[in-house]
Design a protein around this motif. Sequence first.
Motif, PDB file in Angstrom:
ATOM      1  N   LEU A   1      85.280 -16.221  26.975  1.00 40.85           N
ATOM      2  CA  LEU A   1      85.509 -17.651  27.191  1.00 40.85           C
ATOM      3  C   LEU A   1      84.609 -18.234  28.275  1.00 40.85           C
ATOM      4  CD1 LEU A   1      87.213 -20.165  26.611  1.00 40.85           C
ATOM      5  CD2 LEU A   1      88.891 -19.300  28.233  1.00 40.85           C
ATOM      6  N   THR A   2      84.288 -17.424  29.277  1.00 41.06           N
ATOM      7  CA  THR A   2      83.622 -17.974  30.461  1.00 41.06           C
ATOM      8  C   THR A   2      82.281 -18.641  30.142  1.00 41.06           C
ATOM      9  OG1 THR A   2      82.732 -15.774  30.905  1.00 41.06           O
ATOM     10  CG2 THR A   2      84.725 -16.399  32.072  1.00 41.06           C
TER      11      THR A   2
ATOM     12  N   LEU B   1      82.664 -22.491  29.536  1.00 44.66           N
ATOM     13  CA  LEU B   1      83.352 -23.348  30.499  1.00 44.66           C
ATOM     14  C   LEU B   1      82.360 -24.125  31.358  1.00 44.66           C
ATOM     15  CD1 LEU B   1      86.277 -20.986  31.380  1.00 44.66           C
ATOM     16  CD2 LEU B   1      86.318 -23.040  29.988  1.00 44.66           C
ATOM     17  N   PRO B   2      82.850 -25.200  32.008  1.00 42.85           N
ATOM     18  CA  PRO B   2      81.920 -26.051  32.763  1.00 42.85           C
ATOM     19  C   PRO B   2      81.258 -25.288  33.907  1.00 42.85           C
ATOM     20  CG  PRO B   2      84.064 -27.127  32.530  1.00 42.85           C
ATOM     21  CD  PRO B   2      84.222 -25.733  32.033  1.00 42.85           C
TER      22      PRO B   2
ATOM     23  N   THR C   1      77.959 -25.902  37.117  1.00 42.25           N
ATOM     24  CA  THR C   1      77.154 -26.889  37.836  1.00 42.25           C
ATOM     25  C   THR C   1      75.712 -26.428  37.876  1.00 42.25           C
ATOM     26  OG1 THR C   1      79.042 -27.480  39.197  1.00 42.25           O
ATOM     27  CG2 THR C   1      76.867 -28.087  40.029  1.00 42.25           C
TER      28      THR C   1
ATOM     29  N   LEU D   1      78.265 -33.148  31.017  1.00 33.66           N
ATOM     30  CA  LEU D   1      79.534 -33.834  31.277  1.00 33.66           C
ATOM     31  C   LEU D   1      79.348 -34.949  32.305  1.00 33.66           C
ATOM     32  CD1 LEU D   1      81.766 -30.634  31.482  1.00 33.66           C
ATOM     33  CD2 LEU D   1      81.616 -32.242  29.573  1.00 33.66           C
TER      34      LEU D   1
ATOM     35  N   ARG E   1      77.036 -31.460  35.758  1.00 37.44           N
ATOM     36  CA  ARG E   1      78.106 -30.604  35.254  1.00 37.44           C
ATOM     37  C   ARG E   1      77.851 -30.467  33.765  1.00 37.44           C
ATOM     38  NH1 ARG E   1      81.322 -27.266  37.516  1.00 37.44           N
ATOM     39  NH2 ARG E   1      83.320 -28.003  36.746  1.00 37.44           N
TER      40      ARG E   1
ATOM     41  N   ARG F   1      78.536 -27.947  30.028  1.00 36.45           N
ATOM     42  CA  ARG F   1      79.282 -26.854  29.414  1.00 36.45           C
ATOM     43  C   ARG F   1      78.626 -26.523  28.094  1.00 36.45           C
ATOM     44  NH1 ARG F   1      84.435 -28.564  25.697  1.00 36.45           N
ATOM     45  NH2 ARG F   1      83.632 -30.571  25.007  1.00 36.45           N
TER      46      ARG F   1
ATOM     47  N   LEU G   1      89.160 -30.140  27.924  1.00 39.31           N
ATOM     48  CA  LEU G   1      89.460 -29.053  28.837  1.00 39.31           C
ATOM     49  C   LEU G   1      90.506 -29.515  29.836  1.00 39.31           C
ATOM     50  CD1 LEU G   1      85.834 -27.906  29.505  1.00 39.31           C
ATOM     51  CD2 LEU G   1      87.592 -26.540  28.420  1.00 39.31           C
TER      52      LEU G   1
ATOM     53  N   TRP H   1      90.021 -27.104  35.009  1.00 38.74           N
ATOM     54  CA  TRP H   1      88.792 -26.406  34.655  1.00 38.74           C
ATOM     55  C   TRP H   1      87.553 -27.161  35.084  1.00 38.74           C
ATOM     56  CZ3 TRP H   1      89.365 -24.070  29.092  1.00 38.74           C
ATOM     57  CH2 TRP H   1      90.322 -23.052  29.159  1.00 38.74           C
ATOM     58  N   GLU H   2      87.678 -28.476  35.171  1.00 40.73           N
ATOM     59  CA  GLU H   2      86.478 -29.243  35.484  1.00 40.73           C
ATOM     60  C   GLU H   2      86.260 -29.334  36.989  1.00 40.73           C
ATOM     61  OE1 GLU H   2      85.601 -32.631  33.203  1.00 40.73           O
ATOM     62  OE2 GLU H   2      87.048 -32.146  31.662  1.00 40.73           O
ATOM     63  N   GLU H   3      87.259 -29.024  37.749  1.00 41.49           N
ATOM     64  CA  GLU H   3      87.112 -29.140  39.199  1.00 41.49           C
ATOM     65  C   GLU H   3      86.850 -27.784  39.812  1.00 41.49           C
ATOM     66  OE1 GLU H   3      90.557 -32.567  39.460  1.00 41.49           O
ATOM     67  OE2 GLU H   3      90.939 -30.506  40.076  1.00 41.49           O
ATOM     68  N   GLY H   4      85.752 -27.236  39.627  1.00 40.03           N
ATOM     69  CA  GLY H   4      85.500 -25.953  40.277  1.00 40.03           C
ATOM     70  C   GLY H   4      86.166 -24.811  39.531  1.00 40.03           C
ATOM     71  N   PHE H   5      85.434 -24.260  38.661  1.00 38.87           N
ATOM     72  CA  PHE H   5      85.955 -23.204  37.817  1.00 38.87           C
ATOM     73  C   PHE H   5      85.770 -21.847  38.506  1.00 38.87           C
ATOM     74  CE2 PHE H   5      86.014 -20.127  34.577  1.00 38.87           C
ATOM     75  CZ  PHE H   5      84.808 -19.469  34.586  1.00 38.87           C
TER      76      PHE H   5
ATOM     77  N   ASP I   1      86.726 -17.493  37.848  1.00 37.97           N
ATOM     78  CA  ASP I   1      87.166 -16.523  36.836  1.00 37.97           C
ATOM     79  C   ASP I   1      88.673 -16.562  36.698  1.00 37.97           C
ATOM     80  OD1 ASP I   1      84.730 -13.877  37.350  1.00 37.97           O
ATOM     81  OD2 ASP I   1      84.796 -15.598  36.012  1.00 37.97           O
TER      82      ASP I   1
ATOM     83  N   ALA J   1      89.929 -19.755  34.834  1.00 33.89           N
ATOM     84  CA  ALA J   1      89.788 -19.764  33.382  1.00 33.89           C
ATOM     85  C   ALA J   1      90.976 -19.092  32.729  1.00 33.89           C
ATOM     86  CB  ALA J   1      88.506 -19.059  32.971  1.00 33.89           C
TER      87      ALA J   1
END
Lengths: 142, 73
Positions: free
Chosen positions: A42-43, A46-47, A49, A97, A125, A127, B55, B59-63, B65, B68
């Motif tokens: 999954l990683t 994901l979003p 930077t 994003l 940002r 993804r 999402l 998840w969008e604010e500083g992902f 491990d 997730a």
Amino acid sequence: MDQKIPYDDYQLPVVFLPSYESPPAWIPPQERIQHPDYNNELTQFLPRTVVLKKPPGAQLGFNIRGGKASQLGIFISKVVPDSDAHRAGLQEGDQVLSVNEVDFQDIEHSRAVEILKSAREILMRVRFFPYNYQRQKERTVH
Amino acid sequence: MAAPLARDTLPDQWSYGVCRDGRVFFINDKTRSTTWLHPRTAEPVNSGHMIRSDLPRGWEEGFTDEGASYFIK
């Protein structure tokens, strides 16, 4: 009862709506490890930077496509090999994003270009989302 | 944007899968079915259904491990 009319005889254009896409069918746990739609990490989706510095006169190092017209957001369509963007991990299929805190999920293409071109430092940002990238390509001719 | 996801784990007998194109779906091993919707929130997660990213906000604010897996484990 009604007779079925062959499509060729319709007076009006026939519109084909996209069918609803179901998720992958259920399969027993022992089969999942080899199924290409069950076992992805999954990683990677994901979003994340990406920070880029753009000296005056320099190229961005990547192209974007999409925008409000195709309704799926802005995507990276090409990354120049060996560019800063490439080294920062930007890839084709990344959805943008936001850029410098400006939301890019519902932005006009021209406005997105304007923001990217005028920035000296870019905090993006992004993804990786191949599903919507593919859909976006199918909605546009260029 | 999806509403903030309550920090709930998945119920018993549920797990999730990730398609090769990035879409996330949920697996119910009790009924042997799959769905796009998270069983606790009834909302899709990274499924491509919503125009805006679906999402969960966290998840969008500083992902991380840990972040997730927090919403899906």
